[in-house]
Design a protein around this motif. Sequence first.
Motif, PDB file in Angstrom:
ATOM      1  N   PHE A  68       0.847  -1.195   0.000  1.00 28.17           N
ATOM      2  CA  PHE A  68       0.000   0.000   0.000  1.00 28.17           C
ATOM      3  C   PHE A  68       0.881   1.244   0.000  1.00 28.17           C
ATOM      4  N   THR A  69       0.621   2.146  -0.932  1.00 32.25           N
ATOM      5  CA  THR A  69       1.464   3.336  -1.078  1.00 32.25           C
ATOM      6  C   THR A  69       0.932   4.551  -0.329  1.00 32.25           C
ATOM      7  N   GLY A  70      -0.215   4.431   0.289  1.00 37.56           N
ATOM      8  CA  GLY A  70      -0.747   5.545   1.080  1.00 37.56           C
ATOM      9  C   GLY A  70      -1.852   6.301   0.378  1.00 37.56           C
ATOM     10  N   THR A  71      -2.351   7.311   1.075  1.00 36.90           N
ATOM     11  CA  THR A  71      -3.500   8.069   0.579  1.00 36.90           C
ATOM     12  C   THR A  71      -3.157   9.515   0.240  1.00 36.90           C
ATOM     13  N   GLN A  72      -1.886   9.860   0.235  1.00 35.33           N
ATOM     14  CA  GLN A  72      -1.498  11.259   0.048  1.00 35.33           C
ATOM     15  C   GLN A  72      -1.994  11.873  -1.257  1.00 35.33           C
ATOM     16  N   ASP A  73      -2.180  11.075  -2.296  1.00 32.47           N
ATOM     17  CA  ASP A  73      -2.649  11.629  -3.571  1.00 32.47           C
ATOM     18  C   ASP A  73      -4.138  11.353  -3.817  1.00 32.47           C
ATOM     19  N   ARG A  74      -4.853  11.032  -2.743  1.00 31.97           N
ATOM     20  CA  ARG A  74      -6.281  10.714  -2.857  1.00 31.97           C
ATOM     21  C   ARG A  74      -7.100  11.622  -1.957  1.00 31.97           C
ATOM     22  N   GLN A  75      -8.345  11.812  -2.341  1.00 25.48           N
ATOM     23  CA  GLN A  75      -9.269  12.645  -1.575  1.00 25.48           C
ATOM     24  C   GLN A  75     -10.134  11.740  -0.687  1.00 25.48           C
ATOM     25  N   ARG A  76     -10.178  12.053   0.612  1.00 27.21           N
ATOM     26  CA  ARG A  76     -11.022  11.269   1.523  1.00 27.21           C
ATOM     27  C   ARG A  76     -12.478  11.579   1.196  1.00 27.21           C
ATOM     28  N   GLN A  77     -13.196  10.546   0.773  1.00 27.61           N
ATOM     29  CA  GLN A  77     -14.590  10.754   0.384  1.00 27.61           C
ATOM     30  C   GLN A  77     -15.368   9.445   0.591  1.00 27.61           C
ATOM     31  N   PRO A  78     -15.763   9.147   1.848  1.00 29.27           N
ATOM     32  CA  PRO A  78     -16.431   7.886   2.142  1.00 29.27           C
ATOM     33  C   PRO A  78     -17.781   7.700   1.451  1.00 29.27           C
ATOM     34  N   ASP A  79     -18.373   8.765   0.948  1.00 31.35           N
ATOM     35  CA  ASP A  79     -19.664   8.630   0.268  1.00 31.35           C
ATOM     36  C   ASP A  79     -19.537   8.472  -1.244  1.00 31.35           C
ATOM     37  N   GLN A  80     -18.306   8.384  -1.752  1.00 31.33           N
ATOM     38  CA  GLN A  80     -18.119   8.121  -3.176  1.00 31.33           C
ATOM     39  C   GLN A  80     -18.800   6.778  -3.472  1.00 31.33           C
ATOM     40  N   ILE A  81     -19.513   6.680  -4.573  1.00 33.03           N
ATOM     41  CA  ILE A  81     -20.393   5.538  -4.836  1.00 33.03           C
ATOM     42  C   ILE A  81     -19.700   4.182  -4.743  1.00 33.03           C
ATOM     43  N   HIS A  82     -18.512   4.027  -5.325  1.00 30.91           N
ATOM     44  CA  HIS A  82     -17.829   2.734  -5.316  1.00 30.91           C
ATOM     45  C   HIS A  82     -17.335   2.389  -3.917  1.00 30.91           C
ATOM     46  N   LEU A  83     -16.872   3.396  -3.171  1.00 30.74           N
ATOM     47  CA  LEU A  83     -16.432   3.159  -1.797  1.00 30.74           C
ATOM     48  C   LEU A  83     -17.626   2.790  -0.918  1.00 30.74           C
ATOM     49  N   ARG A  84     -18.705   3.497  -1.082  1.00 30.53           N
ATOM     50  CA  ARG A  84     -19.913   3.229  -0.289  1.00 30.53           C
ATOM     51  C   ARG A  84     -20.438   1.819  -0.575  1.00 30.53           C
ATOM     52  N   ASP A  85     -20.509   1.456  -1.844  1.00 33.57           N
ATOM     53  CA  ASP A  85     -21.001   0.120  -2.206  1.00 33.57           C
ATOM     54  C   ASP A  85     -20.067  -0.971  -1.687  1.00 33.57           C
ATOM     55  N   ALA A  86     -18.764  -0.767  -1.804  1.00 36.23           N
ATOM     56  CA  ALA A  86     -17.805  -1.757  -1.313  1.00 36.23           C
ATOM     57  C   ALA A  86     -17.928  -1.916   0.201  1.00 36.23           C
ATOM     58  N   ARG A  87     -18.056  -0.816   0.921  1.00 35.52           N
ATOM     59  CA  ARG A  87     -18.217  -0.878   2.379  1.00 35.52           C
ATOM     60  C   ARG A  87     -19.457  -1.702   2.739  1.00 35.52           C
ATOM     61  N   GLN A  88     -20.561  -1.440   2.073  1.00 32.64           N
ATOM     62  CA  GLN A  88     -21.800  -2.169   2.350  1.00 32.64           C
ATOM     63  C   GLN A  88     -21.639  -3.661   2.043  1.00 32.64           C
ATOM     64  N   GLN A  89     -21.034  -3.972   0.895  1.00 32.29           N
ATOM     65  CA  GLN A  89     -20.864  -5.368   0.519  1.00 32.29           C
ATOM     66  C   GLN A  89     -19.896  -6.097   1.451  1.00 32.29           C
ATOM     67  N   LEU A  90     -18.847  -5.429   1.888  1.00 32.05           N
ATOM     68  CA  LEU A  90     -17.929  -6.040   2.853  1.00 32.05           C
ATOM     69  C   LEU A  90     -18.639  -6.319   4.171  1.00 32.05           C
ATOM     70  N   ASP A  91     -19.429  -5.367   4.639  1.00 35.82           N
ATOM     71  CA  ASP A  91     -20.177  -5.580   5.884  1.00 35.82           C
ATOM     72  C   ASP A  91     -21.102  -6.785   5.751  1.00 35.82           C
ATOM     73  N   GLU A  92     -21.771  -6.918   4.618  1.00 34.95           N
ATOM     74  CA  GLU A  92     -22.656  -8.064   4.389  1.00 34.95           C
ATOM     75  C   GLU A  92     -21.848  -9.367   4.360  1.00 34.95           C
ATOM     76  N   TYR A  93     -20.679  -9.340   3.742  1.00 40.59           N
ATOM     77  CA  TYR A  93     -19.801 -10.515   3.692  1.00 40.59           C
ATOM     78  C   TYR A  93     -19.417 -10.935   5.111  1.00 40.59           C
ATOM     79  N   PHE A  94     -18.982  -9.992   5.913  1.00 38.64           N
ATOM     80  CA  PHE A  94     -18.564 -10.331   7.275  1.00 38.64           C
ATOM     81  C   PHE A  94     -19.735 -10.750   8.163  1.00 38.64           C
ATOM     82  N   ARG A  95     -20.945 -10.306   7.831  1.00 43.57           N
ATOM     83  CA  ARG A  95     -22.144 -10.750   8.573  1.00 43.57           C
ATOM     84  C   ARG A  95     -22.685 -12.070   8.014  1.00 43.57           C
ATOM     85  N   GLN A  96     -21.961 -12.647   7.076  1.00 52.23           N
ATOM     86  CA  GLN A  96     -22.316 -13.905   6.438  1.00 52.23           C
ATOM     87  C   GLN A  96     -23.619 -13.802   5.645  1.00 52.23           C
TER      88      GLN A  96
END
Length: 172
Positions: free
Chosen positions: A33-61
């Motif tokens: 991992f090279t870090g986040t210095q060249d990225r904008q923190r944006q947790p509501d970006q559509i792909h990040l939001r969808d991935a977060r939701q899908q990961l939570d569902e995965y971990f909840r089985q």
Amino acid sequence: MYYMEHDSPVGRLTLTATDKGLSGLYFEEHKYFTGTQDRQRQPDQIHLRDARQQLDEYFRQQRTRFDVPLDLQGTPFQRAVWQALLTLPFGHTSTYSMIAQHVARPNAVRAAGTAIGRNPLSIIVPCHRVLGMSGALSGYAGGLERKRFLLELEKTMKKTGGADESLMIIAA
């Protein structure tokens, strides 16, 4: 490029995305991992939001397959290996040798292993499902304890769903 951090049962994850799709999912202390210095923190970006939701569902089985769009960046060989990983069925495993055969490079087992190790989308591109030839756990950028946890989670989900209890090795 965007990023967010997300707490999970395997520790804090950093997710990265472009406008095209999810581009990274990294564990704490991930060696590539090279870090986040060249990225904008944006947790509501559509792909990040969808991935977060899908990961939570995965971990909840509650989820066995991810369908968030991906933006995989790598060499043609790396992308071929990562695409091969995406064909591994949930709860099944393969070997580095079988992945090399799947990408029509049967003598490139080490190169396939290197590409698997550099997978930028741990969990979602399921490199944790790749084992050594003997079936032993080997190599995982997130550490063997996380790999073991993910395999056990999938084994439990299969068992709960009435599927075969054992992880079986398949040809990729």
